[in-house]
Design a protein around this motif. Sequence first.
Motif, PDB file in Angstrom:
ATOM      1  N   ARG A 232       0.827  -1.205   0.000  1.00 21.39           N
ATOM      2  CA  ARG A 232       0.000   0.000   0.000  1.00 21.39           C
ATOM      3  C   ARG A 232       0.866   1.263   0.000  1.00 21.39           C
ATOM      4  O   ARG A 232       0.537   2.249  -0.674  1.00 21.39           O
ATOM      5  N   LYS A 233       1.980   1.220   0.709  1.00 17.87           N
ATOM      6  CA  LYS A 233       2.869   2.390   0.752  1.00 17.87           C
ATOM      7  C   LYS A 233       3.495   2.638  -0.617  1.00 17.87           C
ATOM      8  O   LYS A 233       3.593   3.782  -1.074  1.00 17.87           O
ATOM      9  N   ILE A 239       1.053   7.181  -6.578  1.00 20.06           N
ATOM     10  CA  ILE A 239      -0.085   8.097  -6.726  1.00 20.06           C
ATOM     11  C   ILE A 239       0.314   9.516  -6.319  1.00 20.06           C
ATOM     12  O   ILE A 239      -0.109  10.492  -6.951  1.00 20.06           O
ATOM     13  N   ASP A 240       1.152   9.640  -5.273  1.00 25.61           N
ATOM     14  CA  ASP A 240       1.637  10.971  -4.872  1.00 25.61           C
ATOM     15  C   ASP A 240       2.314  11.674  -6.047  1.00 25.61           C
ATOM     16  O   ASP A 240       2.098  12.868  -6.282  1.00 25.61           O
ATOM     17  N   LEU A 253      -7.922   4.092  -5.382  1.00 28.20           N
ATOM     18  CA  LEU A 253      -7.403   3.127  -6.342  1.00 28.20           C
ATOM     19  C   LEU A 253      -6.655   1.995  -5.637  1.00 28.20           C
ATOM     20  O   LEU A 253      -6.689   0.839  -6.098  1.00 28.20           O
ATOM     21  N   ILE A 254      -6.018   2.281  -4.521  1.00 22.49           N
ATOM     22  CA  ILE A 254      -5.229   1.273  -3.801  1.00 22.49           C
ATOM     23  C   ILE A 254      -6.127   0.123  -3.350  1.00 22.49           C
ATOM     24  O   ILE A 254      -5.835  -1.059  -3.597  1.00 22.49           O
ATOM     25  N   THR A 303      10.084   4.139  -0.561  1.00 21.93           N
ATOM     26  CA  THR A 303       9.801   2.720  -0.829  1.00 21.93           C
ATOM     27  C   THR A 303      10.078   2.374  -2.284  1.00 21.93           C
ATOM     28  O   THR A 303      10.832   1.446  -2.595  1.00 21.93           O
ATOM     29  N   ILE A 304       9.466   3.124  -3.189  1.00 18.33           N
ATOM     30  CA  ILE A 304       9.666   2.824  -4.609  1.00 18.33           C
ATOM     31  C   ILE A 304      11.108   3.093  -5.029  1.00 18.33           C
ATOM     32  O   ILE A 304      11.666   2.404  -5.879  1.00 18.33           O
TER      33      ILE A 304
END
Length: 323
Positions: A232-233, A239-240, A253-254, A303-304
């Motif tokens: 989720r993070k 999305i941010d 959307l998540i 995270t990404i």
Amino acid sequence: MAGQQLDVLLYGLGAIGGFYGFILSRNVNVRLTVVARSNYDAVKANGLKIVSENHGEHLVRPFNVVKTPAEAATTFDYIVCAHKAINQKAVPAQLAPAVDEKKTTIVIVQNGVGNEEPFREAFPGATILSCVTWVGARQSTPGIINHTTSEDMQMGLFPSKGGDAALESRRLDEFAGLLTTGKTVFQVVPNIQVQRWEKVVWNAAWNSLTTLTLMDTHSWLGSSEDATPMTRKLMTEVIDVAKALGVPIDYELIDRLINKILAMPPIGSSMRADYEKGNPMEVEIILGYPVRKGRELGINISTIETIYTILTAVNKRLMKANL
């Protein structure tokens, strides 16, 4: 249906490219040229065979089968790019001999975001159509495409700056007509970047996590109490970035994507399949672009960013092995 002949070049004859080559070939006005690599000999000798749960079994014999766009020795009305987006910046130079900016429409059928930018930079006067596809297909044997019932596409314009909006709209309508004649499922949407970023939220999560863990989606989510929060993070960070770029997608959307994956049988991903075959992966177009934009905009993408850094190292090893 009688009408003007349209010369179409299909660049990338994998499973997705092969499927849409078949769809386009169903229009009698289309003269189809395909750029093939690993399946060149098979398609040149025997044509392209489609075995589809939706459309039945068909044999497509392209007008021309070539190894490079330059080999075709002509320019095209439509160039459909369905290649793996591994080194997107290098592709426009390869396509250049086949492009006449006054008549050529470039159709991008790929995963990822930012796909259109190298083409717009190289061909500022060309019409560009951007497509997001959800098709269940694989090339089981060179020149043979197996297609399930999964079949959908969203399509829209990637507008040029100061271009002829009416002309671009007509070309969008014309290509939509080719898809209609081909009897496939699609929708023309007002802002294709919404669908591009929604799919990259999906791919950034499931492609990367199934590849790094070599698990299917359900096994990953059930691996620990931290797996779902981390997923989720990761989705939230993508999305941010999208929202900061002005793309109107919401955080609901998540839940929708996680519920969708849980309602499906466990799956791997195209990225994991590429890894297991030892092939280069679409890391840059799925993860790299959101990371670069996030850094530019000062967004927390820890995270990404971490996942991208690790997958980049893995991908460099694969690319080196493929030299």
